[in-house]
Design an enzyme around this catalytic site. Structure first.
Site, PDB file in Angstrom:
ATOM      1  N   HIS A   1     -22.558  11.357   8.776  1.00  0.00           N
ATOM      2  CA  HIS A   1     -21.297  11.498   8.045  1.00  0.00           C
ATOM      3  C   HIS A   1     -20.570  12.786   8.370  1.00  0.00           C
ATOM      4  O   HIS A   1     -19.419  12.958   8.009  1.00  0.00           O
ATOM      5  CB  HIS A   1     -21.552  11.417   6.537  1.00  0.00           C
TER       6      HIS A   1
ATOM      7  N   TRP B   1     -19.296  -8.510   1.074  1.00  0.00           N
ATOM      8  CA  TRP B   1     -18.034  -7.878   1.448  1.00  0.00           C
ATOM      9  C   TRP B   1     -16.930  -8.906   1.732  1.00  0.00           C
ATOM     10  O   TRP B   1     -15.942  -8.621   2.405  1.00  0.00           O
ATOM     11  CB  TRP B   1     -18.272  -6.910   2.622  1.00  0.00           C
TER      12      TRP B   1
ATOM     13  N   ILE C   1     -28.077   3.009  15.811  1.00  0.00           N
ATOM     14  CA  ILE C   1     -27.901   1.933  14.826  1.00  0.00           C
ATOM     15  C   ILE C   1     -26.890   0.888  15.291  1.00  0.00           C
ATOM     16  O   ILE C   1     -26.749  -0.171  14.690  1.00  0.00           O
ATOM     17  CB  ILE C   1     -27.516   2.544  13.453  1.00  0.00           C
ATOM     18  N   GLY C   2     -26.174   1.158  16.345  1.00  0.00           N
ATOM     19  CA  GLY C   2     -25.320   0.099  16.899  1.00  0.00           C
ATOM     20  C   GLY C   2     -23.994   0.581  17.434  1.00  0.00           C
ATOM     21  O   GLY C   2     -23.671   0.381  18.590  1.00  0.00           O
ATOM     22  N   SER C   3     -23.202   1.234  16.587  1.00  0.00           N
ATOM     23  CA  SER C   3     -21.864   1.577  17.053  1.00  0.00           C
ATOM     24  C   SER C   3     -21.837   2.959  17.703  1.00  0.00           C
ATOM     25  O   SER C   3     -22.549   3.872  17.286  1.00  0.00           O
ATOM     26  CB  SER C   3     -20.867   1.520  15.894  1.00  0.00           C
TER      27      SER C   3
ATOM     28  N   ARG D   1       0.835  -1.220   0.000  1.00  0.00           N
ATOM     29  CA  ARG D   1       0.000   0.000   0.000  1.00  0.00           C
ATOM     30  C   ARG D   1       0.871   1.271   0.000  1.00  0.00           C
ATOM     31  O   ARG D   1       0.588   2.246   0.696  1.00  0.00           O
ATOM     32  CB  ARG D   1      -0.954  -0.011   1.198  1.00  0.00           C
TER      33      ARG D   1
ATOM     34  N   LYS E   1      -1.028   4.450  -0.984  1.00  0.00           N
ATOM     35  CA  LYS E   1      -1.868   4.941   0.121  1.00  0.00           C
ATOM     36  C   LYS E   1      -1.029   5.768   1.095  1.00  0.00           C
ATOM     37  O   LYS E   1      -1.381   6.888   1.456  1.00  0.00           O
ATOM     38  CB  LYS E   1      -2.482   3.752   0.856  1.00  0.00           C
TER      39      LYS E   1
ATOM     40  N   LYS F   1     -20.344   3.642  -6.634  1.00  0.00           N
ATOM     41  CA  LYS F   1     -19.729   2.345  -6.920  1.00  0.00           C
ATOM     42  C   LYS F   1     -19.499   2.111  -8.411  1.00  0.00           C
ATOM     43  O   LYS F   1     -20.332   2.428  -9.232  1.00  0.00           O
ATOM     44  CB  LYS F   1     -20.617   1.216  -6.376  1.00  0.00           C
TER      45      LYS F   1
ATOM     46  N   HIS G   1     -31.114  -3.021   9.329  1.00  0.00           N
ATOM     47  CA  HIS G   1     -30.671  -1.665   9.006  1.00  0.00           C
ATOM     48  C   HIS G   1     -30.026  -1.648   7.628  1.00  0.00           C
ATOM     49  O   HIS G   1     -29.274  -2.555   7.279  1.00  0.00           O
ATOM     50  CB  HIS G   1     -29.674  -1.181  10.059  1.00  0.00           C
TER      51      HIS G   1
HETATM   52  N1  GLN Z   1     -24.409  -1.675  13.286  1.00  0.00           N
HETATM   53  C1  GLN Z   1     -23.470  -1.049  12.428  1.00  0.00           C
HETATM   54  C2  GLN Z   1     -22.979   0.232  13.060  1.00  0.00           C
HETATM   55  O1  GLN Z   1     -23.722   0.835  13.779  1.00  0.00           O
HETATM   56  C3  GLN Z   1     -24.074  -0.731  11.087  1.00  0.00           C
HETATM   57  C4  GLN Z   1     -23.072  -0.147  10.137  1.00  0.00           C
HETATM   58  C5  GLN Z   1     -23.559  -0.019   8.718  1.00  0.00           C
HETATM   59  O2  GLN Z   1     -24.729  -0.166   8.430  1.00  0.00           O
HETATM   60  N2  GLN Z   1     -22.684   0.273   7.789  1.00  0.00           N
HETATM   61  O3  GLN Z   1     -21.871   0.663  12.829  1.00  0.00           O
HETATM   62 ZN    ZN Z   2     -25.711   2.075   8.012  1.00  0.00          ZN
END
Ligand code: GLN
Ligand code: ZN
Length: 761
Positions: A701, A568, A438-440, A16, A19, A117, A648
């Site tokens: 974001h 992925w 959403i989780g993280s 890399r 990079k 993409k 999600h």
């Molecule tokens: N649960 C994951 C998070 O909250 C979902 C990430 C995603 O959808 N790309 O990071």
């Molecule tokens: Zn997401």
């Protein structure tokens, strides 16, 4: 003699290097001359590696400082006004400003171009922006310089360009609405100029990539092909039109008949194109066969490829060329460096350098099938294929037996949604407009350091566990204080939403250096599915149980779904994607059931990549959606009615897949909508989507903290489309890339917004 050529080589470097140099340059730690030097050395090394592997015609123009589409935009002067400085100069910093935006320098405070993409790959390109009065002027001479560079090194070369129709197709009309195809007449003279200049440099062959020929094209675009290539015909050098990522199908006659000198087809993705193509191709044309998969990591089955080669050589003689299916941009660089891979698995793999050698062997075989090198390679290939077919590391009777025993009822919840949701409401006892995330939560430097230390053996398991539990306690405390309704544990222990699970499944392998460019300086190192997949032990239960112990509120379990795991990863080629998705589904199903047994009442199964899996051709959508939906249902349907399943998806366009999304039958779906002002909910409204929905109320974001009024306004808009009793309140996506202060500030406002809505609805 059949010519061995390559459509493109990974530019990022085996280590890399690109990079690292780019990031150093952006930070100001490396001067432009130093960066250019790294680029020059990488190009030289890559040409050398390909030539040493036996590639005769080397690609030039596959190197890019950021993205090959962006390089073309620069070349043609498609540089939007906001990136132009007072002198109208186009420099390397213009290029980076277009790619990354700029806060200072030549074009301070401008927003980067959009990224999207590249066909159905995980590579992202920068979308050209066309204005109605778009002018095209030759503004960037990188290609010609690199041709000189390769020539000086004594290589036989073939410049690679994106063809005019594909380039236009990839761009976006900005400003007044207009048909970008109208720009073709203005763009073609530029292509003419570029080709003339290459011819003047003594170039014999040029490759024009037209992958859009494997798409469903509108009639105007099909007609434009002939017009365009008739004009380009005049340039005094030979042209090879390259197609990849699929079959030509209805465009076969069109592609075969273009007034050019050769055609490349992808026989990995679309093997059925052969031998039909032989009867359609004019007898003066070169046919390049893409027989070595440029998008995966497996060794080529040379014996199988040779049957095609033999047949083709007989018909084509000198006019036969051999190549990878597409540019090797999508493959890791060099297997040689993988010194820690299991030797058996390693013996099945080939990265870009090894793929070049496979192409060379196939080309040689066309001429001299009895050449000892050909015979030796063939023998090795046979042995590898036989070993894989028989390996007990790949083929697991218990996994297969379990799959074979799956019945349709396993993909079916016990009761319909209307009944389930009543039981869930009774159990969970949530307010209207329930709030969740959403989780993280932020992946802080401390978390990453702890994980790194643990992986390097510098931190004991007990200490690492305690560090992660401390993160969980913190995340739970913050969420309780904020007043969120459904809590999460924060995902501190996860490096990546796919790798984390892949590491705990049987049937996955991991490389050390298998990096593939995702965009710019960003690379991904997908895990490799090599065998039947199973889950030897629970993966998340202990963490989630611990998190639940910290609170009386509802804790949501967090998993990655089968389709996203598959999309992925590098996948197997000996069984279908559908079968692999079903194996993953069963493994995740076990986890879902174990979470339920541990008392977890809400379980989210992320399917971020669900839409990405859509085939390029519309006619194949149905089949994909059927198995993708079924894989999700299979993993989600082992639970009781009062266990609530969330999913999600972090985008956007649902119009054309809404039926499939509804068929997934998740009790709650959370989606990204804030940037579209809830307009994306229109698809759900129009379809009468029956289950609960959490439309994202703020963009994760950016560090910007939206105020409560803004989120209230979005929720009001949402409730015009979705009945209030089915609405959830959550951000667009996970918060791992954010910092804690802005996260808390935004969530305070989000909870306040939900409370306001409760008061007024
Ligand atoms: N649960 C994951 C998070 O909250 C979902 C990430 C995603 O959808 N790309 O990071
Ligand atoms: Zn997401």
């Amino acid at each position: 003699m059949a010519v061995a050529h390559s459509l493109g080589f990974p530019r990022i470097g085996a280590d890399r290097e690109l990079k690292k140099a780019l990031e150093a340059y952006w930070k100001g730690d490396l001067a432009e001359a130093g960066l250019r030097d790294v680029g020059r050395r990488l190009r030289a090394a890559h040409w050398q590696a390909q030539a040493a592997a036996g590639i005769e015609l080397l690609p030039v123009g596959d190197f890019a400082w950021y993205d090959q589409v962006l390089t073309h935009s620069l070349m043609f002067g498609v540089v939007p006004e906001r990136f132009r400085d007072s002198h109208g100069q186009v420099t390397l910093d213009t290029l980076f400003a277009m790619a990354r935006g700029a806060t200072q320098g030549c074009c301070g405070g401008v927003q980067a171009q959009e990224m999207t993409k590249w066909f159905d790959t995980n590579y992202h390109y920068l979308v050209p922006e066309f204005s109605p009065d778009q002018a095209f002027t030759l503004s960037w001479t990188q290609l010609f310089e690199e041709v000189e560079e390769a020539r000086a090194l004594g290589h036989r070369l073939k410049p690679v360009l994106i063809g005019p129709l594909t380039y236009l197709w990839l761009g976006k009309a900005k400003g007044a609405a207009f048909d970008k195809l109208d720009l073709l007449e203005r763009l073609l003279p530029l292509y003419g100029e570029v080709l003339d200049r290459l011819a003047a440099q003594g170039v014999e062959w040029v490759q024009l990539d037209e992958p859009i020929l494997v798409l469903d094209l509108p009639q105007e675009w099909k007609s434009a092909f002939e017009r365009a290539y008739n004009l380009l015909q005049r340039a005094p050098l030979k042209k090879l039109v390259a197609t990849y990522f699929g079959g030509l199908e209805d465009n076969l006659g069109l592609a075969a008949g273009l007034p050019v000198d050769g055609l490349h087809i992808d026989l990995v993705r679309a093997p059925e194109q052969f031998p039909t193509i032989l009867d359609r191709l004019p007898t003066y044309k070169v046919l390049s066969l893409g027989l070595v998969n440029g998008r995966n990591v497996w060794r080529c089955d040379l014996e199988r490829a040779l049957t095609v080669i033999e047949h083709a050589a007989e018909r084509l003689g000198e006019r036969l060329w051999v190549a990878p299916s597409c540019s090797l941009l999508h493959a890791p660089v060099d297997l040689e460096r993988e010194d820690q891979l299991d030797p058996e698995i390693r013996s099945w793999l080939a990265f870009a350098v090894q793929k070049c050698a496979e192409v060379a062997v196939l080309a040689r075989a066309a001429e001299q099938p009895d050449d000892p090198r050909v015979q030796a390679a063939l023998q090795t290939s046979r042995a590898v294929q036989a070993a894989r077919a028989a390996s007990s590391r790949i083929h697991k009777p218990d996994v297969q037996a379990r799959l074979a025993a799956v019945k349709p009822r396993h993909s079916q919840r016990q009761s319909p949604f209307a009944q389930r949701i009543e039981q869930q409401r009774a159990r969970l006892n949530l307010p209207q407009f329930p709030t969740t995330t959403i989780g993280s939560f932020p992946q802080t430097g401390a978390i990453r350091l702890a994980r790194q230390a643990f992986k390097q053996g510098k931190l004991a398991l007990a200490d690492y566990t305690e560090a992660m539990q401390a993160e969980i306690r913190h995340a739970v405390a913050v969420q309780e204080q904020l007043g969120l309704d459904v809590l999460v544990h924060g995902e501190a222990e996860r490096n990546d939403m796919v790798e984390y699970f892949a590491e705990q499944l049987d049937g996955y392998a991991f490389t050390r250096f298998g990096w593939v460019q995702s965009y710019g300086s960003r690379c991904v190192k997908p895990a490799v599915i090599y065998g039947d997949l199973s889950r030897p032990a629970p993966m998340t239960v202990e963490w989630i149980r611990y998190a639940q112990q910290q609170t009386h509120k509802t804790m949501k379990g967090m998993l990655t779904g089968p389709v996203t795991m598959l999309m992925w990863s590098f996948t197997r080629e000996d069984i279908s994607r559908e079968q692999q998705a079903r194996q993953l589904a069963l493994a995740i199903r076990d986890e879902v059931c174990d979470l339920e047994a541990a008392g977890i009442g809400v379980i989210q199964i992320d399917e971020a990549a669900f839409r990405e899996g859509l085939p390029l051709r519309r006619a194949q959508w149905r089949a994909y959606l059927d198995w993708a939906v079924d894989a999700f249902r299979l993993c989600a349907s082992g639970v009781r009615d009062d266990t609530q399943i969330h999913t999600h998806m972090c985008y956007s366009e649902f119009n054309d897949v809404i039926e499939a999304i509804a068929a997934m039958d998740a009790d709650v779906i959370t989606i990204e909508t804030s940037r579209s002002q809830m307009e994306l909910l229109e698809a759900f409204r129009a379809f009468d989507y029956p289950n609960d929905i959490g439309p994202g109320v703020y963009d994760i974001h950016s560090p910007r903290v939206p105020d409560t009024a803004e989120m209230v306004q979005l929720l009001e808009k949402a409730s015009e489309r979705i009945p209030a009793e089915r609405l959830w309140v959550n951000p667009d996506c996970g918060l791992k890339t954010r910092a804690w202060p802005e996260t808390e500030a935004a969530l305070v406002n989000m909870v306040a917004a939900a409370r306001q809505l409760r008061a007024t609805h």
